[in-house]
Write a protein that holds these residues in place. Structure first.
Motif, mmCIF file in Angstrom:
data_model
loop_
_atom_site.group_PDB
_atom_site.id
_atom_site.type_symbol
_atom_site.label_atom_id
_atom_site.label_comp_id
_atom_site.label_asym_id
_atom_site.label_seq_id
_atom_site.Cartn_x
_atom_site.Cartn_y
_atom_site.Cartn_z
ATOM 1 N N ASN A 1 0.260 -1.123 -0.351
ATOM 2 C CA ASN A 1 0.074 0.199 0.229
ATOM 3 C C ASN A 1 0.780 1.459 -0.381
ATOM 4 N N ASN B 1 0.277 3.921 -3.189
ATOM 5 C CA ASN B 1 -0.171 5.264 -2.862
ATOM 6 C C ASN B 1 0.663 5.992 -3.058
ATOM 7 N N GLN C 1 -10.016 1.886 -6.432
ATOM 8 C CA GLN C 1 -11.785 1.285 -6.422
ATOM 9 C C GLN C 1 -12.981 2.243 -7.058
ATOM 10 N N LYS D 1 -16.503 -4.270 -5.381
ATOM 11 C CA LYS D 1 -15.977 -4.951 -4.231
ATOM 12 C C LYS D 1 -16.073 -6.580 -3.961
ATOM 13 N N LEU E 1 -14.575 -7.856 -6.941
ATOM 14 C CA LEU E 1 -12.825 -7.903 -6.037
ATOM 15 C C LEU E 1 -12.898 -9.123 -5.455
ATOM 16 N N SER F 1 -11.112 -3.835 -0.189
ATOM 17 C CA SER F 1 -11.061 -3.470 0.616
ATOM 18 C C SER F 1 -9.518 -2.860 1.120
ATOM 19 N N TYR F 2 -10.083 -3.125 2.616
ATOM 20 C CA TYR F 2 -9.163 -2.795 3.642
ATOM 21 C C TYR F 2 -7.677 -3.247 3.261
ATOM 22 N N GLY G 1 -6.026 -0.995 0.950
ATOM 23 C CA GLY G 1 -6.249 0.425 1.996
ATOM 24 C C GLY G 1 -7.014 1.641 1.084
ATOM 25 N N GLU G 2 -8.018 0.440 0.392
ATOM 26 C CA GLU G 2 -9.408 2.387 0.303
ATOM 27 C C GLU G 2 -10.393 1.963 1.005
ATOM 28 N N LEU G 3 -10.340 1.861 2.045
ATOM 29 C CA LEU G 3 -11.501 2.590 3.437
ATOM 30 C C LEU G 3 -11.152 3.623 3.345
ATOM 31 N N GLU H 1 -14.490 3.343 8.742
ATOM 32 C CA GLU H 1 -14.815 2.892 7.805
ATOM 33 C C GLU H 1 -12.822 1.577 7.955
ATOM 34 N N ARG H 2 -12.208 1.917 8.124
ATOM 35 C CA ARG H 2 -11.095 0.726 8.352
ATOM 36 C C ARG H 2 -11.054 1.062 10.381
ATOM 37 N N GLU I 1 -10.737 -2.758 12.052
ATOM 38 C CA GLU I 1 -10.192 -3.347 12.971
ATOM 39 C C GLU I 1 -10.650 -3.807 14.424
#
Lengths: 195, 260
Positions: free
Chosen positions: A91, A95, A162, A177, A180, B14-15, B18-20, B24-25, B29
């Motif tokens: 990530n 990023n 996404q 989502k 995926l 998605s988590y 790293g797209e939350l 949401e993240r 957790e």
């Protein structure tokens, strides 16, 4: 052509000669051999991610360098309870690469090309590179249903987020989502990841 | 919460990407900590991603690794601070150790000095004892030679009425005229007095020399060479006389007497 998944699975399980926790401890202690090991094991995976998002080799390598620096400097922020080391590094690299495409130098490049044209250009290059570098993976992807393969290619290989994918191709975010999700289930079987 | 449904929504994928959003993240957790099934599923997703990206990897150009390794080398400043920290710590340790060792050595040196003095005194004492023993041995050897020699005759001198328990003897060689005195028992006498040995020659007393009494510290032990006595001596006797002796004996103080 056989896909050498078995060899790779072994290296996942044992991480070569040192365990992931030892590697993390080494990085946190700022031991350079740990970084050396990290580079040898993960630079290709991270560079693969970056270079498919950023076409310019010099810029991509610069981003890879930035990614390793960030991993090195922020290793204390890594929390194993929140995910695996690789995910965290992936990530960071992804990023940084995405941020770079939004910065001025790359935006200029983007402006000269029509977005659609750029994407198709990437597509063509990507296809040829896939067939050379990762022929095993290409076979695996081809066995996926087309709509699943599409999300995997755009999210994992082309560096789309996404929401970008949903917006650009007019697909509901929830659908992106779940597609995926289904693709990952298939990939897990295809790549023989049993956990 | 329906865990299966939660997983099916694709939120974990998605988590992992790293797209939350932050909210949401944090929720994911919290759920991960609560539901082991979720944790297991996330791990499977992450492992699949890792295999996937490893397979999709591409080798960066040569020289990138060197650049990265060179760029993470700690800055000189940081190093020097560390060095000074370590140096300070090291010097403190050395200083404390030195003080302790100096004190300890000084202490030991003091102790050694004291023991050395003691040893020197002891050594002197042993040397003195050795000399005494050696002298005694010499005397005994001498005495043995004389006593054992057939050339010497022993003349016993018995206590007189004034000193019945007194006893002494002379070893006398008539040919060489040598006389050795051996004391068996003589009383202690005053510091200003000495014993004097006499021989009767031709009816007259002859001075054979003076010697100290037993209590004076230099009292005679073993056999002692006295003045010579001629072959015609008929008796030997010991009297108590003023220190230094007299030309003729004081008959009243005669302690022992023996005829040849």
């Amino acid at each position: 052509m056989t896909f050498h998944r078995k060899t790779y699975l072994t290296s996942i399980a044992y991480q070569g000669t040192i365990s992931e926790s030892d590697l993390i401890a080494g990085l946190k202690a700022k031991r350079q051999p740990a970084l050396d090991y990290l580079y040898d094991h993960y630079s290709s995976a991270l560079y693969g991610v970056i270079s498919r998002i950023i076409r310019n080799q010099d810029v991509a390598e610069e981003v890879l360098q930035d990614a390793f620096l960030r991993i090195w400097n922020r290793i204390d922020n890594y929390d194993a309870s929140k995910g695996r080391l690789f995910t965290w590094m992936l990530n960071i690299a992804r990023n940084l690469a995405i941020d770079k495409t939004r910065s001025k130098e790359i935006s200029k490049d983007r402006k000269t090309d029509d977005i659609e044209e750029l994407v198709s250009k990437i597509d063509r290059k990507e296809q040829s590179e896939l067939s050379i570098d990762t022929i095993g993976l290409k076979e695996v992807l081809e066995r996926l249903p087309a709509e699943q393969r599409f999300v995997v290619e755009y999210l994992y290989l082309k560096g789309y987020t996404q929401s970008e994918l949903a917006e650009e191709f007019n697909i509901p975010l929830g659908t992106v989502k779940t597609r995926l999700r289904m693709a990952m289930m298939d990939l897990r079987n295809e790549l023989k990841v049993n956990s | 919460m329906d865990v299966r449904e939660y997983i099916s929504s694709g939120i974990l994928e998605s988590y992992a990407l790293g797209e939350l959003t932050e909210a949401e993240r944090l929720e994911v957790e919290r759920n991960l900590a609560q539901y082991p099934e979720l944790r297991k599923e996330l791990t499977a997703i992450e492992e699949t991603m890792e295999v996937f990206f490893m397979e999709a990897g591409k080798k960066p150009g040569a020289g990138v690794k060197e650049k990265i390794l060179a760029s993470v080398k700690p800055k000189t400043k940081v190093i020097s601070i560390d060095i000074w920290k370590y140096a300070t710590a090291a010097s403190l340790i050395i200083a404390f150790t030195s003080v302790y060792m100096a004190y300890s050595f000084w202490n030991n040196w003091k102790k050694s000095e004291a023991s050395l003095t003691e040893l020197r005194a002891l050594n002197e004492q042993v040397a003195r004892d050795y000399n005494q023993v050696n002298q005694r041995l010499d005397a005994i050897e001498n005495e043995m030679q004389i006593v054992a020699s057939p050339a010497f005759e022993r003349v016993m001198m018995k206590g007189t009425d004034k000193a019945p328990s007194a006893m002494a003897s002379v070893y006398w060689n008539r040919n060489s005229e040598e006389v050795y005195l051996s004391i068996q028992n003589l009383k202690t006498i005053a510091q200003d007095q000495q014993y004097q040995l006499w021989a009767m020659v031709d009816g007259k007393p002859m001075d054979l020399g003076v010697f100290d009494g037993p209590a004076t510290g230099t009292g005679l032990t073993g056999v002692h060479k006295m003045n010579s006595a001629p072959a015609n001596a008929t008796a030997f006797a010991i009297t108590v006389e003023p220190r230094g002796g007299k030309p003729s004996p004081t008959m009243e103080t005669m302690q022992v007497l023996g005829n040849t």
